[in-house]
Design an enzyme around this catalytic site. Structure first.
Site, PDB file in Angstrom:
ATOM      1  N   TRP A 124     100.066  93.646  61.737  1.00  0.00           N
ATOM      2  CA  TRP A 124      99.373  93.435  63.018  1.00  0.00           C
ATOM      3  C   TRP A 124     100.370  93.384  64.159  1.00  0.00           C
ATOM      4  O   TRP A 124     100.092  93.887  65.258  1.00  0.00           O
ATOM      5  CB  TRP A 124      98.510  92.171  62.967  1.00  0.00           C
ATOM      6  CG  TRP A 124      97.431  92.295  61.942  1.00  0.00           C
ATOM      7  CD1 TRP A 124      97.258  91.522  60.834  1.00  0.00           C
ATOM      8  CD2 TRP A 124      96.382  93.283  61.896  1.00  0.00           C
ATOM      9  NE1 TRP A 124      96.174  91.956  60.104  1.00  0.00           N
ATOM     10  CE2 TRP A 124      95.618  93.030  60.730  1.00  0.00           C
ATOM     11  CE3 TRP A 124      96.019  94.341  62.728  1.00  0.00           C
ATOM     12  CZ2 TRP A 124      94.505  93.815  60.378  1.00  0.00           C
ATOM     13  CZ3 TRP A 124      94.917  95.121  62.377  1.00  0.00           C
ATOM     14  CH2 TRP A 124      94.177  94.848  61.223  1.00  0.00           C
ATOM     15  N   ASP A 191      98.983  86.255  69.016  1.00  0.00           N
ATOM     16  CA  ASP A 191      97.825  86.708  68.251  1.00  0.00           C
ATOM     17  C   ASP A 191      97.563  85.646  67.196  1.00  0.00           C
ATOM     18  O   ASP A 191      98.326  85.502  66.238  1.00  0.00           O
ATOM     19  CB  ASP A 191      98.142  88.068  67.612  1.00  0.00           C
ATOM     20  CG  ASP A 191      97.039  88.542  66.654  1.00  0.00           C
ATOM     21  OD1 ASP A 191      96.012  87.846  66.518  1.00  0.00           O
ATOM     22  OD2 ASP A 191      97.223  89.625  66.046  1.00  0.00           O
ATOM     23  N   LYS A 215      87.832  85.673  61.226  1.00  0.00           N
ATOM     24  CA  LYS A 215      88.526  84.881  60.203  1.00  0.00           C
ATOM     25  C   LYS A 215      88.123  83.405  60.264  1.00  0.00           C
ATOM     26  O   LYS A 215      87.701  82.860  59.269  1.00  0.00           O
ATOM     27  CB  LYS A 215      90.044  85.019  60.329  1.00  0.00           C
ATOM     28  CG  LYS A 215      90.588  86.292  59.684  1.00  0.00           C
ATOM     29  CD  LYS A 215      90.725  87.438  60.615  1.00  0.00           C
ATOM     30  CE  LYS A 215      91.257  88.685  59.935  1.00  0.00           C
ATOM     31  NZ  LYS A 215      91.789  89.640  60.901  1.00  0.00           N
TER      32      LYS A 215
HETATM   33  C1  LIG Z   1      92.461  90.747  61.420  1.00  0.00           C
HETATM   34  C2  LIG Z   1      93.572  90.680  62.347  1.00  0.00           C
HETATM   35  C3  LIG Z   1      93.708  91.561  63.446  1.00  0.00           C
HETATM   36  C4  LIG Z   1      92.740  92.670  63.706  1.00  0.00           C
HETATM   37  O1  LIG Z   1      91.555  92.196  64.215  1.00  0.00           O
HETATM   38  P1  LIG Z   1      90.380  93.172  64.684  1.00  0.00           P
HETATM   39  O2  LIG Z   1      89.424  92.217  65.288  1.00  0.00           O
HETATM   40  O3  LIG Z   1      89.881  93.863  63.456  1.00  0.00           O
HETATM   41  O4  LIG Z   1      90.941  94.129  65.661  1.00  0.00           O
HETATM   42  C5  LIG Z   1      94.761  91.370  64.300  1.00  0.00           C
HETATM   43  N1  LIG Z   1      95.676  90.409  64.092  1.00  0.00           N
HETATM   44  C6  LIG Z   1      95.591  89.570  63.041  1.00  0.00           C
HETATM   45  C7  LIG Z   1      96.631  88.502  62.873  1.00  0.00           C
HETATM   46  C8  LIG Z   1      94.546  89.674  62.142  1.00  0.00           C
HETATM   47  O5  LIG Z   1      94.461  88.836  61.096  1.00  0.00           O
END
Ligand SMILES: *Cc1c(COP(=O)(O)O)cnc(C)c1O
Length: 380
Positions: A124, A191, A215
């Site tokens: 990511w 993030d 999540k």
């Molecule tokens: C799942 C995830 C993403 C991607 O998220 P989307 O909503 O599918 O774009 C980005 N960063 C992390 C840390 C993730 O776990």
């Protein structure tokens, strides 16, 4: 826009416990990495609102986002996010679509003037770096790519002249996590898609925190961004209306039609978190769950963890079979599945297994999984 309003909620935890709902019969132990487990409280209340939303006689699926009932949901959701994360004045909560992946471009669009620093700790982070490069110079201050991202680099320096420093707090695929808010001089962006609400954070250290919902919060479709207003309006480029944080702040995340259903679900999750005692209480439970599982991985003769011990994530637990048992990998996944353990196959870039034990995962499920690991060990 909600200001410092307190959200009063009254949840009878007993009533939403697995044991006390007919939920039990549909429940498997859900270890999926995302979309992932949600609390029974979230799922039950969302299902009820699909049938009849807030006594309107209409489904949440079909009501106007401008209705007073939905506006109340939006206001309460934003207020509860602020309350649970102790968001200080000067920050706004934005709820938009597009996923965390859209934030990978929204962040540099809004903040990157000439140069940004990124920490490369996983897939990511790599994706975020790729997008930032469209907007300016990107300095990768450190990377753990040399060891398939199985640790968090330390002792790196952030240049003084960067517009911001970006990191991924939890590396969902590789099972490493930064659980301490970094102390840096630069503006800080994180993030937190896969560990938001898993522990208290010091929001005042950050300029932007973002997280996809799927999540620890809600079904996929809504993305949360906590934005320091002072960080905005400093770049010269034109920003498309929908990608400009100021649009969403100004309109209270109602510039266009927001993802109503995921927001409704998010509100249920937030109420549930508050009823458990908030993020500090959640962290305590999360650490207990993770410790139980890592202890078993370290003890069990068949398995070994893949992440550096000091960087182990309390959300995504990655492990593999020890060399001499490697050929049992597929069999373990099937064995676990036969015992109701779903979603434990590791991401293809790591292999082995990954047990995602997000906030909504009860300790009982972790204990049940440990029993399955022991049972499998006894077979060999
Ligand atoms: C799942 C995830 C993403 C991607 O998220 P989307 O909503 O599918 O774009 C980005 N960063 C992390 C840390 C993730 O776990």
């Amino acid at each position: 826009m909600p200001k410092k309003q307190k959200v009063n909620i009254d949840i009878n935890i007993e009533k939403i416990n697995y044991k006390h709902t007919n939920f039990k019969k549909m429940k498997k132990h859900n270890f999926y990495a995302g979309p992932s487990i949600l609390s029974p409280y979230t799922i039950k209340n969302t299902a009820d609102a699909v049938m009849d939303f807030a006594g309107t006689g209409l489904s949440i699926l079909e009501v106007s986002h401008r209705s007073k009932e939905f506006v109340a949901v939006m206001d309460e959701t934003q207020a509860l996010i602020k309350e649970l994360l102790d968001v200080p004045a000067g920050y706004e909560v934005v709820l938009v679509g597009g996923g965390a992946s859209m934030q990978f471009c929204m962040v540099p669009f809004n903040l990157l003037k000439t140069k940004a620093a990124y920490l490369e700790t996983g897939t990511w982070a790599v994706n975020a770096i790729k997008e930032a490069k469209l907007f300016g110079e990107v300095e990768v201050v450190a990377s753990s790519k040399d060891a398939n991202f199985n640790y968090i680099p330390k002792n790196y320096e952030i240049p003084e002249d960067v517009d911001y420093f970006h990191f991924t707090s939890n590396n969902t695929i590789f099972g490493t996590e930064i659980r301490k808010d970094p102390d840096v001089k630069a503006r800080l962006v994180a993030d937190m898609s896969s560990d938001i609400f898993s522990r208290p954070i010091d929001v005042s250290k950050y300029d932007i925190i973002y997280a996809g919902a799927q999540k620890n919060l809600a079904p996929a479709g809504v993305t949360l961004a906590i934005v320091k207003e002072d960080a905005l309006g400093k770049v010269d480029r034109a920003i498309p209306t929908m990608l400009d944080y100021r649009t969403h702040i100004k309109k209270g995340s109602m510039f266009n039609t927001p993802p109503c259903l995921p927001i409704y679900s998010a509100l249920q999750t937030l109420k549930y978190y508050k009823s458990l005692g908030g993020v500090a209480a959640l962290e305590k439970i999360n650490v207990e769950k993770a410790t139980m599982l890592y202890d078993e991985i370290d003890r069990n003769r068949l398995f070994k963890g893949t992440a550096a011990v000091e960087d182990r994530s309390i959300m995504n637990v990655c492990f593999v079979m020890n060399e001499e048992y490697q050929e049992l990998e597929g069999e373990f996944v099937e064995f676990a599945k036969s015992k109701g353990m779903i979603g434990i196959k590791g991401h293809r870039s790591v292999g082995g297994f990954r047990a995602s034990i997000y906030n909504a995962m009860p300790k009982e499920s972790v204990a049940a999984f440990i029993d399955v690991m022991k049972e499998f060990e006894n077979k060999y």
